[in-house]
Design an enzyme around this catalytic site. Structure first.
Site, PDB file in Angstrom:
ATOM      1  N   ASN A 241      40.623 -60.358  23.871  1.00  0.00           N
ATOM      2  CA  ASN A 241      41.261 -61.516  24.501  1.00  0.00           C
ATOM      3  C   ASN A 241      42.394 -61.123  25.433  1.00  0.00           C
ATOM      4  O   ASN A 241      42.628 -61.788  26.449  1.00  0.00           O
ATOM      5  CB  ASN A 241      41.774 -62.487  23.436  1.00  0.00           C
ATOM      6  CG  ASN A 241      40.625 -63.180  22.711  1.00  0.00           C
ATOM      7  OD1 ASN A 241      39.538 -63.330  23.258  1.00  0.00           O
ATOM      8  ND2 ASN A 241      40.864 -63.580  21.483  1.00  0.00           N
TER       9      ASN A 241
ATOM     10  N   ASN B 274      46.185 -63.489  23.727  1.00  0.00           N
ATOM     11  CA  ASN B 274      45.275 -64.206  24.622  1.00  0.00           C
ATOM     12  C   ASN B 274      45.970 -64.798  25.851  1.00  0.00           C
ATOM     13  O   ASN B 274      45.316 -65.399  26.693  1.00  0.00           O
ATOM     14  CB  ASN B 274      44.506 -65.300  23.860  1.00  0.00           C
ATOM     15  CG  ASN B 274      45.427 -66.316  23.219  1.00  0.00           C
ATOM     16  OD1 ASN B 274      46.644 -66.196  23.292  1.00  0.00           O
ATOM     17  ND2 ASN B 274      44.846 -67.311  22.579  1.00  0.00           N
TER      18      ASN B 274
ATOM     19  N   ASP C 240      44.297 -51.441  21.645  1.00  0.00           N
ATOM     20  CA  ASP C 240      43.459 -51.033  20.516  1.00  0.00           C
ATOM     21  C   ASP C 240      41.993 -51.269  20.845  1.00  0.00           C
ATOM     22  O   ASP C 240      41.649 -52.146  21.634  1.00  0.00           O
ATOM     23  CB  ASP C 240      43.850 -51.842  19.272  1.00  0.00           C
ATOM     24  CG  ASP C 240      43.623 -53.343  19.471  1.00  0.00           C
ATOM     25  OD1 ASP C 240      44.264 -53.921  20.381  1.00  0.00           O
ATOM     26  OD2 ASP C 240      42.793 -53.930  18.751  1.00  0.00           O
TER      27      ASP C 240
END
Length: 196
Positions: free
Chosen positions: A123, A77, A102
């Site tokens: 994120n 993040n 991913d």
């Protein structure tokens, strides 16, 4: 035909960012697919990793093009902090930044190369978009699938777990690394036709 001409004032053709989380416990997880692809590219092209931009950086040559590989070590993040620092250093526009990550909404092994698009609740992508002040960077999405029916894990727990042996993660990583090389050499449209 190249996707981008060499930028005036920059010595780099492409910054390839692999998303992942630092720590041995995450090394082979689905969420670290981006790091696994960068490791494969560094292996193929003799890249040596060094600490830079709050991450690990390796500079390689792919068919005469200078490419930098970046694995942010800020946790997912906060990835944008590392990416923005590298983009500033190399004086790159966002369309010379490729983020490999991913994708839980894709079946296992499906690839999608694209420019721009939504953030899909990822994120790492959200952080990069905030720091680059645009969503118009390149992405290579790597399908890691979702928990199968009857699997009690949440999607978050699933992506933070290791690939299963029958997933053949090595083949997925190899094909994704091929797609990165194609993006550099052939451009986005040809890569989309071959890999999407």
């Amino acid at each position: 035909m190249r996707l981008w001409p060499r930028r005036h004032g920059t010595s780099l053709d492409l910054l390839v960012v692999g998303l992942g989380n630092p720590g041995r416990e995450y090394a082979r997880t689905r969420h670290n697919a981006g790091w696994l692809v960068l490791d494969e590219l560094a292996r193929r092209h003799g890249g040596a990793w060094k600490a830079k931009f709050s991450g690990r950086l390796a500079e390689i040559r792919v068919d005469g093009h200078k490419v930098a590989l970046l694995k942010p070590e800020t946790y997912m993040n906060e990835s944008g902090r590392s990416v923005a620092a590298a983009a500033r250093f190399y004086k790159l526009e966002p369309d010379a930044v490729l983020v490999v990550h991913d994708e839980g909404d894709f079946e296992l092994g499906r690839l999608q190369a694209r420019k721009g698009g939504g953030l899909g609740g990822h994120n790492g992508l959200r952080s990069i978009a905030q720091h680059l002040k645009t969503q118009d960077f390149l992405r290579l999405r790597i399908g890691v699938g979702r928990p199968e029916r009857g699997d009690p894990r949440s999607l978050a727990d699933f992506v933070l777990s290791d690939f299963d042996p029958h997933d053949d993660a090595e083949a997925i990583v190899t094909r994704a690394a091929d797609a990165v090389e194609s993006l550099d050499a052939e451009g986005l449209e040809r890569t989309q036709r071959q890999f999407n």
